[in-house]
Design a protein around this motif. Structure first.
Motif, PDB file in Angstrom:
ATOM      1  N   GLY A  46       2.288  19.679 -10.464  1.00 33.08           N
ATOM      2  CA  GLY A  46       3.751  20.052 -10.181  1.00 33.08           C
ATOM      3  C   GLY A  46       3.462  20.651  -8.517  1.00 33.08           C
ATOM      4  O   GLY A  46       2.170  20.015  -7.918  1.00 33.08           O
ATOM      5  N   ASP A  47       4.046  21.885  -7.635  1.00 31.98           N
ATOM      6  CA  ASP A  47       3.830  21.905  -6.398  1.00 31.98           C
ATOM      7  C   ASP A  47       2.743  22.615  -5.466  1.00 31.98           C
ATOM      8  O   ASP A  47       1.958  23.278  -6.573  1.00 31.98           O
ATOM      9  N   SER A  48       2.157  22.131  -4.916  1.00 33.36           N
ATOM     10  CA  SER A  48       0.769  22.931  -4.027  1.00 33.36           C
ATOM     11  C   SER A  48       0.952  24.320  -3.018  1.00 33.36           C
ATOM     12  O   SER A  48       0.225  24.321  -3.090  1.00 33.36           O
ATOM     13  N   GLU A  59       0.641  -1.481   0.180  1.00 30.66           N
ATOM     14  CA  GLU A  59      -0.241   0.023  -0.012  1.00 30.66           C
ATOM     15  C   GLU A  59       0.593   1.171  -0.055  1.00 30.66           C
ATOM     16  O   GLU A  59       0.513   1.721  -0.583  1.00 30.66           O
ATOM     17  N   ASN A  60       1.726   1.586   1.145  1.00 32.88           N
ATOM     18  CA  ASN A  60       2.448   1.853   1.348  1.00 32.88           C
ATOM     19  C   ASN A  60       3.262   2.498  -0.745  1.00 32.88           C
ATOM     20  O   ASN A  60       3.546   4.007  -1.320  1.00 32.88           O
ATOM     21  N   ALA A  61       4.464   1.546  -0.900  1.00 31.38           N
ATOM     22  CA  ALA A  61       4.456   1.981  -2.693  1.00 31.38           C
ATOM     23  C   ALA A  61       3.303   2.203  -3.169  1.00 31.38           C
ATOM     24  O   ALA A  61       3.814   3.235  -4.384  1.00 31.38           O
ATOM     25  N   ALA A  62       2.440   1.608  -3.417  1.00 32.86           N
ATOM     26  CA  ALA A  62       1.177   2.139  -4.610  1.00 32.86           C
ATOM     27  C   ALA A  62       1.104   3.853  -4.097  1.00 32.86           C
ATOM     28  O   ALA A  62       0.957   4.764  -5.156  1.00 32.86           O
ATOM     29  N   GLU A  77       4.053  10.873  -6.739  1.00 34.36           N
ATOM     30  CA  GLU A  77       5.627  10.992  -7.821  1.00 34.36           C
ATOM     31  C   GLU A  77       4.356  11.352  -9.396  1.00 34.36           C
ATOM     32  O   GLU A  77       4.620  12.403  -9.088  1.00 34.36           O
ATOM     33  N   LYS A  78       3.605  10.465  -9.186  1.00 37.56           N
ATOM     34  CA  LYS A  78       2.390  10.957 -10.333  1.00 37.56           C
ATOM     35  C   LYS A  78       1.913  11.619 -10.664  1.00 37.56           C
ATOM     36  O   LYS A  78       1.921  13.345 -11.561  1.00 37.56           O
TER      37      LYS A  78
END
Length: 116
Positions: free
Chosen positions: A27-29, A11-14, A20-21
Motif C-alpha cells: 500500500g501507500d507509504s 534495470e529501469n524496467a525491473a 509496482e508490486k
C-alpha cells in the motif's frame, strides 16, 4: 557505451516492476486519508554556474581516462553541456509533490532519475 544504455533500460524496467508490486502488496507509504495539496504559485530562482573550467579539464583527458570516469560516475560529464531552461524549471516546480518526492500531474506521478 550503447550496451550500457540497454542495460539501464532493462534495470529501469525491473525497478518499475518491483515498485509496482511492492506498492500493491504494502500500500501507500503516506498516512491514510492524506491528500496532496500542490501550491498554486511557486517562486523559483535559477542560476547556472560557469562550468568552463570543468569542460577544459574534461577536454584534456584522453579516451581511456574519460572511459574510466564514465564507468565510475555514469553520464555525469554530459551534464556539463546541459543548458538550464528557467521557464521549464519554474513550471516543474509547481508540480513537485514533496510528500511523494515526485512530480504529480493530475493522477499521474512521475519520478525522474539522474539519467533523465
Amino acid at each position: 557505451m550503447g550496451d550500457g544504455f540497454l542495460d539501464r533500460v532493462e534495470e529501469n524496467a525491473a525497478v518499475q516492476t518491483w515498485a509496482e508490486k511492492t506498492q500493491r502488496e504494502k500500500g501507500d507509504s503516506l498516512d491514510e486519508g492524506y491528500v496532496s495539496d500542490l501550491w498554486d504559485f511557486t517562486r523559483v530562482t535559477v542560476a547556472q554556474n560557469n562550468l568552463q573550467e570543468l569542460k577544459e579539464i574534461w577536454d584534456q583527458w584522453n579516451n581511456e581516462v574519460r572511459q574510466l570516469f564514465y564507468l565510475n560516475y555514469g553520464d555525469l560529464p554530459y551534464l556539463l553541456d546541459v543548458k538550464v531552461d528557467k521557464r521549464l524549471f519554474r513550471a516543474l516546480a509547481q508540480f513537485w509533490n514533496p510528500a511523494y518526492s515526485c512530480f504529480t500531474f493530475g493522477k499521474v506521478d512521475l519520478v525522474p532519475t539522474i539519467d533523465e
